[in-house]
Design a protein around this motif. Structure first.
Motif, PDB file in Angstrom:
ATOM      1  N   CYS A   1       0.840  -1.193   0.000  1.00 24.15           N
ATOM      2  CA  CYS A   1       0.000   0.000   0.000  1.00 24.15           C
ATOM      3  C   CYS A   1       0.882   1.251   0.000  1.00 24.15           C
ATOM      4  CB  CYS A   1      -0.882  -0.005   1.248  1.00 24.15           C
ATOM      5  SG  CYS A   1      -1.863   1.489   1.430  1.00 24.15           S
ATOM      6  N   GLY A   2       0.573   2.157  -0.906  1.00 26.37           N
ATOM      7  CA  GLY A   2       1.297   3.421  -0.957  1.00 26.37           C
ATOM      8  C   GLY A   2       0.310   4.559  -0.775  1.00 26.37           C
ATOM      9  N   ASP A   3       0.772   5.668  -0.229  1.00 27.00           N
ATOM     10  CA  ASP A   3      -0.142   6.799  -0.044  1.00 27.00           C
ATOM     11  C   ASP A   3       0.071   7.837  -1.135  1.00 27.00           C
ATOM     12  OD1 ASP A   3       2.308   7.736   0.676  1.00 27.00           O
ATOM     13  OD2 ASP A   3       1.766   8.256   2.737  1.00 27.00           O
ATOM     14  N   GLY A   4       0.864   7.461  -2.138  1.00 25.91           N
ATOM     15  CA  GLY A   4       1.093   8.387  -3.239  1.00 25.91           C
ATOM     16  C   GLY A   4       2.164   9.409  -2.929  1.00 25.91           C
ATOM     17  N   GLU A   5       2.577   9.489  -1.649  1.00 30.54           N
ATOM     18  CA  GLU A   5       3.619  10.453  -1.302  1.00 30.54           C
ATOM     19  C   GLU A   5       4.947   9.933  -1.819  1.00 30.54           C
ATOM     20  OE1 GLU A   5       5.483  12.519   2.622  1.00 30.54           O
ATOM     21  OE2 GLU A   5       3.497  11.661   2.841  1.00 30.54           O
ATOM     22  N   GLN A   6       5.692  10.804  -2.492  1.00 24.67           N
ATOM     23  CA  GLN A   6       6.941  10.351  -3.090  1.00 24.67           C
ATOM     24  C   GLN A   6       8.149  10.951  -2.389  1.00 24.67           C
ATOM     25  OE1 GLN A   6       6.981  10.343  -7.438  1.00 24.67           O
ATOM     26  NE2 GLN A   6       6.058   8.368  -7.044  1.00 24.67           N
ATOM     27  N   VAL A   7       9.231  10.185  -2.392  1.00 24.98           N
ATOM     28  CA  VAL A   7      10.502  10.672  -1.858  1.00 24.98           C
ATOM     29  C   VAL A   7      11.583  10.344  -2.872  1.00 24.98           C
ATOM     30  CG1 VAL A   7       9.958  10.512   0.597  1.00 24.98           C
ATOM     31  CG2 VAL A   7      10.875   8.513  -0.576  1.00 24.98           C
ATOM     32  N   GLU A   8      12.685  11.056  -2.777  1.00 28.47           N
ATOM     33  CA  GLU A   8      13.806  10.797  -3.666  1.00 28.47           C
ATOM     34  C   GLU A   8      14.768   9.853  -2.964  1.00 28.47           C
ATOM     35  OE1 GLU A   8      17.192  13.590  -5.423  1.00 28.47           O
ATOM     36  OE2 GLU A   8      15.184  14.318  -5.920  1.00 28.47           O
ATOM     37  N   VAL A   9      15.200   8.841  -3.682  1.00 30.59           N
ATOM     38  CA  VAL A   9      16.146   7.884  -3.110  1.00 30.59           C
ATOM     39  C   VAL A   9      17.481   8.601  -2.904  1.00 30.59           C
ATOM     40  CG1 VAL A   9      17.359   5.694  -3.439  1.00 30.59           C
ATOM     41  CG2 VAL A   9      15.030   5.969  -4.316  1.00 30.59           C
ATOM     42  N   PRO A  10      17.980   8.621  -1.658  1.00 30.34           N
ATOM     43  CA  PRO A  10      19.268   9.295  -1.414  1.00 30.34           C
ATOM     44  C   PRO A  10      20.431   8.433  -1.905  1.00 30.34           C
ATOM     45  CG  PRO A  10      18.467   8.298   0.608  1.00 30.34           C
ATOM     46  CD  PRO A  10      17.417   8.043  -0.434  1.00 30.34           C
ATOM     47  N   ASP A  11      21.547   9.060  -2.152  1.00 35.03           N
ATOM     48  CA  ASP A  11      22.726   8.314  -2.576  1.00 35.03           C
ATOM     49  C   ASP A  11      23.447   7.804  -1.334  1.00 35.03           C
ATOM     50  OD1 ASP A  11      24.907   7.192  -3.714  1.00 35.03           O
ATOM     51  OD2 ASP A  11      25.649   9.003  -4.687  1.00 35.03           O
ATOM     52  N   VAL A  12      23.339   6.509  -1.086  1.00 35.84           N
ATOM     53  CA  VAL A  12      23.974   5.924   0.110  1.00 35.84           C
ATOM     54  C   VAL A  12      25.135   5.006  -0.271  1.00 35.84           C
ATOM     55  CG1 VAL A  12      21.939   6.100   1.588  1.00 35.84           C
ATOM     56  CG2 VAL A  12      22.249   4.059   0.182  1.00 35.84           C
ATOM     57  N   THR A  13      25.548   5.029  -1.553  1.00 34.71           N
ATOM     58  CA  THR A  13      26.665   4.168  -1.948  1.00 34.71           C
ATOM     59  C   THR A  13      27.911   4.590  -1.182  1.00 34.71           C
ATOM     60  OG1 THR A  13      26.992   5.588  -3.855  1.00 34.71           O
ATOM     61  CG2 THR A  13      25.827   3.557  -4.258  1.00 34.71           C
ATOM     62  N   GLY A  14      28.649   3.593  -0.693  1.00 34.56           N
ATOM     63  CA  GLY A  14      29.852   3.876   0.084  1.00 34.56           C
ATOM     64  C   GLY A  14      29.578   4.054   1.571  1.00 34.56           C
ATOM     65  N   TYR A  15      28.293   4.194   1.948  1.00 36.35           N
ATOM     66  CA  TYR A  15      27.940   4.286   3.373  1.00 36.35           C
ATOM     67  C   TYR A  15      28.128   2.911   3.996  1.00 36.35           C
ATOM     68  CZ  TYR A  15      25.214   8.709   3.055  1.00 36.35           C
ATOM     69  OH  TYR A  15      24.793   9.999   2.905  1.00 36.35           O
ATOM     70  N   SER A  16      28.248   2.885   5.328  1.00 34.64           N
ATOM     71  CA  SER A  16      28.210   1.592   6.014  1.00 34.64           C
ATOM     72  C   SER A  16      26.759   1.120   5.929  1.00 34.64           C
ATOM     73  CB  SER A  16      28.613   1.743   7.475  1.00 34.64           C
ATOM     74  OG  SER A  16      27.603   2.452   8.169  1.00 34.64           O
ATOM     75  N   LYS A  17      26.551  -0.183   6.032  1.00 34.81           N
ATOM     76  CA  LYS A  17      25.202  -0.745   5.932  1.00 34.81           C
ATOM     77  C   LYS A  17      24.246  -0.065   6.920  1.00 34.81           C
ATOM     78  CE  LYS A  17      22.788  -4.949   7.088  1.00 34.81           C
ATOM     79  NZ  LYS A  17      22.918  -6.319   7.555  1.00 34.81           N
ATOM     80  N   ASP A  18      24.652   0.045   8.188  1.00 34.38           N
ATOM     81  CA  ASP A  18      23.768   0.608   9.210  1.00 34.38           C
ATOM     82  C   ASP A  18      23.397   2.057   8.922  1.00 34.38           C
ATOM     83  OD1 ASP A  18      23.963  -1.825  10.434  1.00 34.38           O
ATOM     84  OD2 ASP A  18      25.351  -1.169  12.000  1.00 34.38           O
ATOM     85  N   LYS A  19      24.397   2.836   8.496  1.00 32.93           N
ATOM     86  CA  LYS A  19      24.151   4.253   8.204  1.00 32.93           C
ATOM     87  C   LYS A  19      23.187   4.398   7.023  1.00 32.93           C
ATOM     88  CE  LYS A  19      26.579   8.577   7.442  1.00 32.93           C
ATOM     89  NZ  LYS A  19      27.776   9.201   6.943  1.00 32.93           N
ATOM     90  N   ALA A  20      23.357   3.543   6.016  1.00 32.35           N
ATOM     91  CA  ALA A  20      22.497   3.569   4.834  1.00 32.35           C
ATOM     92  C   ALA A  20      21.064   3.189   5.195  1.00 32.35           C
ATOM     93  CB  ALA A  20      23.044   2.639   3.764  1.00 32.35           C
ATOM     94  N   VAL A  21      20.930   2.126   5.986  1.00 34.32           N
ATOM     95  CA  VAL A  21      19.595   1.677   6.404  1.00 34.32           C
ATOM     96  C   VAL A  21      18.893   2.795   7.171  1.00 34.32           C
ATOM     97  CG1 VAL A  21      18.385   0.102   7.991  1.00 34.32           C
ATOM     98  CG2 VAL A  21      20.081  -0.796   6.391  1.00 34.32           C
ATOM     99  N   GLN A  22      19.632   3.433   8.068  1.00 37.42           N
ATOM    100  CA  GLN A  22      19.058   4.518   8.863  1.00 37.42           C
ATOM    101  C   GLN A  22      18.590   5.672   7.961  1.00 37.42           C
ATOM    102  OE1 GLN A  22      21.749   6.040  11.834  1.00 37.42           O
ATOM    103  NE2 GLN A  22      20.301   7.601  12.525  1.00 37.42           N
ATOM    104  N   ALA A  23      19.408   6.049   6.995  1.00 40.29           N
ATOM    105  CA  ALA A  23      19.072   7.149   6.088  1.00 40.29           C
ATOM    106  C   ALA A  23      17.806   6.840   5.284  1.00 40.29           C
ATOM    107  CB  ALA A  23      20.240   7.428   5.141  1.00 40.29           C
ATOM    108  N   LEU A  24      17.682   5.601   4.838  1.00 43.76           N
ATOM    109  CA  LEU A  24      16.520   5.212   4.035  1.00 43.76           C
ATOM    110  C   LEU A  24      15.268   5.073   4.902  1.00 43.76           C
ATOM    111  CD1 LEU A  24      18.311   2.618   1.745  1.00 43.76           C
ATOM    112  CD2 LEU A  24      17.454   4.839   1.029  1.00 43.76           C
ATOM    113  N   GLU A  25      15.437   4.503   6.097  1.00 41.64           N
ATOM    114  CA  GLU A  25      14.279   4.329   6.979  1.00 41.64           C
ATOM    115  C   GLU A  25      13.719   5.661   7.453  1.00 41.64           C
ATOM    116  OE1 GLU A  25      15.515   1.496   9.975  1.00 41.64           O
ATOM    117  OE2 GLU A  25      14.727  -0.181   8.779  1.00 41.64           O
ATOM    118  N   GLU A  26      14.593   6.663   7.613  1.00 42.50           N
ATOM    119  CA  GLU A  26      14.126   7.990   8.029  1.00 42.50           C
ATOM    120  C   GLU A  26      13.166   8.582   6.999  1.00 42.50           C
ATOM    121  OE1 GLU A  26      17.578  10.382   8.906  1.00 42.50           O
ATOM    122  OE2 GLU A  26      17.887   9.358  10.826  1.00 42.50           O
TER     123      GLU A  26
END
Length: 170
Positions: free
Chosen positions: A68-93
């Motif tokens: 289910c989506g609410d139609g609200e869109q976000v831009e995927v941030p560039d997390v390449t080169g991040y540590s896994k945890d930092k990337a997950v946190q950035a995306l989950e936020e």
């Protein structure tokens, strides 16, 4: 060993990561289908599954789920080169769900993000799943078999070791 059939669990209303965990535990795979709007479910919840709950399927079957989506869109941030945890946190936020896979890489250090799909900069539904590939480091470091060099001439032994990507000493 005979492959046992497993019963598909009810995934409706679960988040993608909850569903993935539940399916992986019983030997099934998961794949994201579409993101659709639904009045019955919250954004991020699964609203349909390709195989009905209670159906017996072979182990290793992949279940496709729509979210289910609410139609609200976000831009995927560039997390390449991040540590896994930092990337997950950035995306989950941003409200995104992350599906992590691992791959060998000669260029990206182990534990760092190689890529995301969708790619950075792409606009996606907030409830979408981002597939993130994390480096396991170079494959040749994983396991190397040492060739037999006893009885070879020094030149041949060095050549054999070089072939196996090993350094030769004296």
């Amino acid at each position: 060993l005979e492959d046992k059939d497993v019963e598909v669990p009810d995934l409706l209303g679960k988040s993608y990561s909850e569903a993935k965990e539940a399916l992986n535990e019983i030997g099934l795979g998961i794949k994201l289908g579409e993101t659709k709007s639904s009045s019955e479910y919250e954004p991020g919840q699964i609203i349909s599954q390709s195989v009905e709950a209670g159906t017996e399927v072979e182990a290793n079957t992949t279940i496709v789920v729509d979210i289910c989506g609410d139609g609200e869109q976000v831009e995927v941030p560039d997390v390449t080169g991040y540590s896994k945890d930092k990337a997950v946190q950035a995306l989950e936020e941003l409200g995104l769900t992350i599906d992590v896979a691992e791959a060998y890489s000669d260029d990206v250090a182990a534990g760092k993000v190689i890529s995301t799909s969708p790619k950075a900069g792409k606009k996606i539904d907030k409830s979408s799943v981002v597939n993130m590939v994390v480096s396991k480091g170079p494959e040749d470091e994983a396991e190397i078999s040492v060739p037999k060099i006893i009885g070879l001439s020094e030149a041949d032994a060095k050549a054999k070791l070089k072939e196996a990507k090993l350094a030769s000493g004296t």
